[in-house]
Write a protein that holds these residues in place. Structure first.
Motif, short mmCIF file in Angstrom:
data_model
loop_
_atom_site.label_atom_id
_atom_site.label_comp_id
_atom_site.label_asym_id
_atom_site.label_seq_id
_atom_site.Cartn_x
_atom_site.Cartn_y
_atom_site.Cartn_z
N GLU A 1 8.57 9.50 2.02
CA GLU A 1 9.47 8.58 1.97
C GLU A 1 9.91 8.00 3.35
O GLU A 1 9.66 8.71 4.30
N SER A 2 10.19 6.84 3.29
CA SER A 2 10.36 6.19 4.68
C SER A 2 11.77 5.68 4.54
O SER A 2 12.07 4.39 4.07
N LYS A 3 12.67 5.96 5.05
CA LYS A 3 14.13 5.50 5.15
C LYS A 3 14.41 4.97 6.51
O LYS A 3 15.30 4.04 6.62
N VAL B 1 5.11 4.24 5.61
CA VAL B 1 4.85 5.38 4.65
C VAL B 1 3.49 6.40 5.22
O VAL B 1 2.94 6.90 4.38
#
Length: 285
Positions: A158-160, A174
């Motif tokens: 996940e890439s927040k 990602v």
């Protein structure tokens, strides 16, 4: 193949080498010298000198991905090569092999740069660039795995907060550039990883699919199990327990809790700067 851990977060007792939050591993196979990652600073060069390793003479540098703890040492390698040229020493041509996204700028929240400090244009002045997402045979039983398919849901990235800079503007990162190497040894595959952001189980599955070898006997490198959930640790352990491991040299971005969890069923071994391992090639079987 001979594997030397030049840099890790940890150091081995009585080796008197340095550690840093980074990773660099030297592979020597059939007369070829391949360096996976360059750590964060010049520590990999300093440790190499103590070990009698001349990193001016490399056939290939491979970046597992573009993060600072694996790529910022490139500036020091460029300095080494430039100073050798100034002194009229012969500087061998060296390939730099990486995913095309590995040299993009990367950042997160308050950190303006967590990716490579050197871009494609500048690195192209010092290395023969080979930027590819597809796998590649490197000779001597060594394989570049290319972009890793994400097969297992429990390893999804996940890439927040992480972003990377592209020609089309900022994009969520990602970590498609995350890759690894596999060596076909006499007993099975040896995996050499950087951080395993793409998932160590995904990496193992990719290596076995590409090579047709259905056993992984050793893994050396980071597993990116930092603060991992109990579910992920269990799923990872279950998968790796069925690939035939004789040793698991988990290091760098694998925290103590993860090592303890893995060691309940897997042959976790001590790893750090100065570790040297040797594996007979497939033709020795």
């Amino acid at each position: 193949m001979r594997v030397t851990v030049l840099v890790d977060n940890n150091t081995l007792t009585d080796r008197y080498l340095l550690g840093e939050p980074g990773l660099s591993i030297l592979l020597e196979h059939e007369g070829r010298r391949t360096l996976l990652d360059t750590g964060y600073s010049d520590v990999f060069l300093r440790n190499a000198a103590k070990l009698g390793q001349d990193l001016l003479h490399l056939d290939r540098v491979v970046l597992s991905h573009g993060h600072l703890d694996h790529s910022w040492g490139l500036t020091e390698l460029v300095r080494l090569r430039t100073e050798a040229a100034i002194m009229r020493r012969t500087v061998p041509e060296t390939e730099l092999l990486a995913h095309p996204l590995a040299l993009h700028g990367k950042y997160r929240d308050h950190l303006p740069e967590i990716g490579s400090l050197m871009d494609v244009e500048r690195l192209g002045c010092h290395f023969h660039l080979n930027l590819r997402s597809r796998p590649m045979q490197l000779g001597g039983g060594l394989v570049y795995l290319g972009e890793i398919p994400r097969r297992f849901a429990f390893e999804l990235v996940e890439s927040k907060e992480r972003m990377h800079r592209t020609h089309d503007g900022p994009q969520p990162d990602v970590l498609l550039d995350d890759t690894a190497l596999a060596f076909r040894s006499a007993k099975g595959l040896v995996l050499i990883t950087g951080c395993s952001h793409s998932g160590i189980c995904n990496i193992a599955a990719q290596a076995m699919a590409l090579t047709g070898v259905d056993r992984v006997v050793d893994i050396i490198g980071g597993l990116h199990l930092l603060g991992a959930s109990r579910e992920r640790l269990e799923e990872t352990t279950n998968y790796l327990a069925n690939v035939g491991l004789e040793a698991l040299h988990a290091c760098h971005c694998t925290d103590l809790e993860a090592k303890i969890a893995l060691a309940g069923r897997l042959p976790v071994r001590e790893t750090g700067s100065g570790l040297i391992l040797e594996y007979p090639g497939e033709d020795a079987a």
